[in-house]
Design an enzyme around this catalytic site. Structure first.
Site, PDB file in Angstrom:
ATOM      1  N   GLU A 154      13.783  -6.839 -10.044  1.00  0.00           N
ATOM      2  CA  GLU A 154      15.356  -5.850 -10.332  1.00  0.00           C
ATOM      3  C   GLU A 154      14.550  -4.761 -11.464  1.00  0.00           C
ATOM      4  O   GLU A 154      15.001  -4.041 -11.650  1.00  0.00           O
ATOM      5  CB  GLU A 154      15.803  -7.329 -10.028  1.00  0.00           C
ATOM      6  CG  GLU A 154      16.331  -8.471  -9.153  1.00  0.00           C
ATOM      7  CD  GLU A 154      16.218  -7.735  -7.871  1.00  0.00           C
ATOM      8  OE1 GLU A 154      16.703  -6.047  -8.121  1.00  0.00           O
ATOM      9  OE2 GLU A 154      16.365  -8.554  -7.239  1.00  0.00           O
TER      10      GLU A 154
ATOM     11  N   TYR B 277       9.887  -2.561   2.174  1.00  0.00           N
ATOM     12  CA  TYR B 277       9.559  -2.672   0.888  1.00  0.00           C
ATOM     13  C   TYR B 277       7.733  -3.220   0.600  1.00  0.00           C
ATOM     14  O   TYR B 277       6.990  -2.882   0.169  1.00  0.00           O
ATOM     15  CB  TYR B 277       9.255  -4.745   0.736  1.00  0.00           C
ATOM     16  CG  TYR B 277      11.363  -5.179   0.660  1.00  0.00           C
ATOM     17  CD1 TYR B 277      11.641  -5.331  -0.861  1.00  0.00           C
ATOM     18  CD2 TYR B 277      12.491  -5.201   1.221  1.00  0.00           C
ATOM     19  CE1 TYR B 277      12.935  -5.570  -1.024  1.00  0.00           C
ATOM     20  CE2 TYR B 277      13.708  -5.328   1.299  1.00  0.00           C
ATOM     21  CZ  TYR B 277      13.469  -5.425   0.276  1.00  0.00           C
ATOM     22  OH  TYR B 277      15.486  -5.017  -0.059  1.00  0.00           O
TER      23      TYR B 277
HETATM   24 ZN   LIG Z   1      14.305  -4.689  -4.520  1.00  0.00          ZN
END
Ligand SMILES: [Zn+2]
Length: 590
Positions: free
Chosen positions: A285, A372
């Site tokens: 994050e 991702y």
């Molecule tokens: Zn992320």
């Protein structure tokens, strides 16, 4: 000119919103928020302005202080509604007064029972991908950025926080008005606020945690290394430009692990595990403060530009903070998950390209591991082709040149081909971005910790259950990799053995527990069902539940149990989590 976004009615060539002054008044009983918003445009607008909206109860629209002409003139199941402001005469400022709907997708209203303290309600917003339009009309595309100020009227004794700087507070009757300022321009999906029984604890010069008083000490201990992570990330990407990096510890019903709201990451309290083993998520994050929040995907078709570089940065931060072996184990595990995702989607599926084509589709429905983990492996391949020092210099240039801008895959590729032409050629960058599947050998990530796990799996396959001594010192990630390698199924009695060997029924690690439940249900090991139901009833992160529900819906013994389980706890979950599970059940014919 900003690129066209298939998930927005807006047309940034008409002019763009550059600043908004908000006043928010939540009505916790009616589950509605009154939004008064005063917008400033980047230039005087003549004629029409198209804004995205969805389900808003609009009371008044004024342009330069006089009533404006407006209508909702288009509707679409995915885009929502087009709010059309008409016959504008050189308008720089306009205002809208509205109430949100009780089922606004961006808001989750939690009952006291769903919080750590159990006494006060909790309200928060989650706008990614396309839900800011359920709060206030805007150009709801990541291609448009604005700064804002906000006043949030908050009933005693609750406290308001925003992904912005708190600049003051004052009293009004039995309420406190909290004032915020967001000086860095953000795309609409990063607008975020929360209201709850919250206290703050500092953990470093630029870092701290907001949490309910019942868990704030635990959370401060868990994330005490955030300042180190922040410095590691600055070493990789250059200076942190958002002033502070605080965490808001969310009730477990939050549908994500974390949300990278600028200055204030929203983090699921399921990651307050008591052993710092879930703090890798903070590395992720935090990295978004550069990749995603600073250099932003221009449309959701380019989502990999937010998540791929961030997942790569996560592994690099982990390398600095926890060592190269832990980082490589994480990357090896992600590569394996990617292979499984590609297998499930089909190697020819356009969903396995980095650049997606989501026109006519809900971006949330297209969520997968690909942006991702294929993005991670692409960046890793670029690093190997260029050499680490050159690639690190490229990353810093990329961030510095494109900060506070939104770019698409084509702009990324042009930048890469200009700055690192040899690496772009050597990796066949276009193939990575535009073609499905995975380049041969790209998922082969060496990892000594993973090899230890492989060895034990091999012994198990030859009939030897590992002893406690054999797996002593294994991390949760190693345990998780081990369980993943045993899929699709093992004898139920062996599930019971591993459950006790790793202490899985009492683990506070949601990643590990959900991995175990997937294996257990595939293996018809029913004893863990009550523990899973208790977990499902309280923890909302949908990435925990998707594989488990896929297992439940896929096995004959558990198929009849899957839908009733969702129905019993549907009311506890965010709409995103419910929708993700619904898709699995529907696909399975349930
Ligand atoms: Zn992320």
């Amino acid at each position: 000119m900003a690129p066209v976004d298939p998930h927005s009615f807006s047309d940034p060539t008409q002019g763009t919103i550059s600043h908004i002054e908000f006043r928010l008044e939540p009505d916790l009983a009616a589950r509605r928020v009154r939004f008064q918003a005063l917008y400033t445009l980047d230039r005087p607008v003549r004629g029409s302005l198209f804004l995205d909206a969805r389900g808003l109860d609009i009371a008044a629209v004024e342009a330069e202080g006089a009533p404006a002409q407006w209508s909702i003139d288009r509707e679409d199941p995915i885009l929502g509604q087009r709010l059309h402001l008409r016959e504008l005469q050189d308008v720089r400022r306009f205002s809208i007064d509205l109430m949100t709907s009780p089922d606004a997708a961006a808001l989750q209203w939690l009952d006291p029972a769903q919080t750590a303290g159990g006494i006060h309600p909790f309200l928060y917003s989650q706008c990614q991908s396309c839900s800011a339009r359920t709060l206030f009309p805007c150009q709801d595309t990541p291609g448009v950025r604005f700064t804002y100020e906000a006043e949030l009227l908050t009933p005693d004794p609750l406290v308001a926080v925003m992904a912005a700087a708190r600049v003051g507070q004052s009293r009004q009757g039995a309420n406190t008005i909290y004032r915020f300022h967001m000086p860095q321009p953000i795309p609409s999906y990063l607008f975020a606020f929360a209201i709850g029984n919250l206290v703050f604890q500092s953990i470093g010069p630029r870092t701290g945690v907001y949490a309910e008083p019942e868990i704030v000490n635990q959370a401060a201990w868990e994330f005490a290394e955030n300042e180190d992570k922040l410095r590691a990330a600055e070493g990789l990407f250059g200076p942190y430009l958002w002033d502070r990096y605080d965490l808001l510890i969310m009730p477990p019903a939050f549908p994500y692990g974390g949300m990278e709201n600028p200055r204030l990451t929203f983090l699921n309290s399921a990651y307050v595990q008591g052993d710092r083993s879930g703090t890798w998520l903070v590395a992720h994050e935090l990295a978004h403060a550069w990749t995603g929040n600073l250099v932003t995907n221009a449309t959701w078709n380019d989502f990999w530009l937010n998540e791929g570089p961030t997942t790569y940065a996560e592994s690099r931060i982990t390398e600095v903070v926890e060592g190269v072996e832990t980082a490589e184990l994480g990357t090896a595990g992600r590569a394996r998950r990617l292979l499984r995702a590609i297998e499930r989607l089909g190697a020819d599926s356009p969903m396995t390209c980095l650049k997606l084509s989501l026109a006519g589709k809900d971006p949330e429905e297209s969520y997968s591991d690909v942006p991702y983990n294929k993005g991670l492996l692409f960046f890793r391949a670029l690093e190997q082709a260029a050499g680490r020092p050159r690639f690190d210099a490229f990353l810093r240039d990329y961030i510095a040149a494109l900060r506070f801008r939104s770019i698409n895959s084509e702009q990324f590729l042009a930048f890469l081909e200009e700055r690192l032409p040899d690496a772009a050629r050597a990796t066949d960058a276009r193939r990575w971005i535009y073609e499905p599947g995975l380049v041969e050998g790209a998922a082969d990530v060496p990892s000594s910790l993973r090899d230890e796990v492989f060895a034990v799996v091999e012994e198990y396959r030859h009939g030897h259950l590992p002893t406690a001594e054999r797996v002593a010192g294994w991390t949760h990630v190693q345990q998780g990799v081990f369980l993943g390698l045993l899929l699709p199924s093992i004898p139920a009695s062996d599930c019971a053995y591993f459950e006790s060997l790793f202490g899985l029924r009492d683990t506070r690690d949601g990643d590990l527990f959900s991995r175990f439940c997937e294996l257990a249900f595939r293996s018809s090991y029913r004893d863990v069902l009550p523990a899973y139901e208790a977990f499902f009833a309280t923890v909302g992160r949908y990435a925990f539940h998707e594989p488990v529900f896929r297992a439940l819906a896929g096995e004959a013994w558990s198929r009849p149990l899957a839908r009733p389980l969702l129905e019993r706890w549907r009311h506890r979950h965010h709409a995103l989590t419910v929708a993700a599970i619904e898709r699995i059940l529907t696909q399975a014919g349930l």
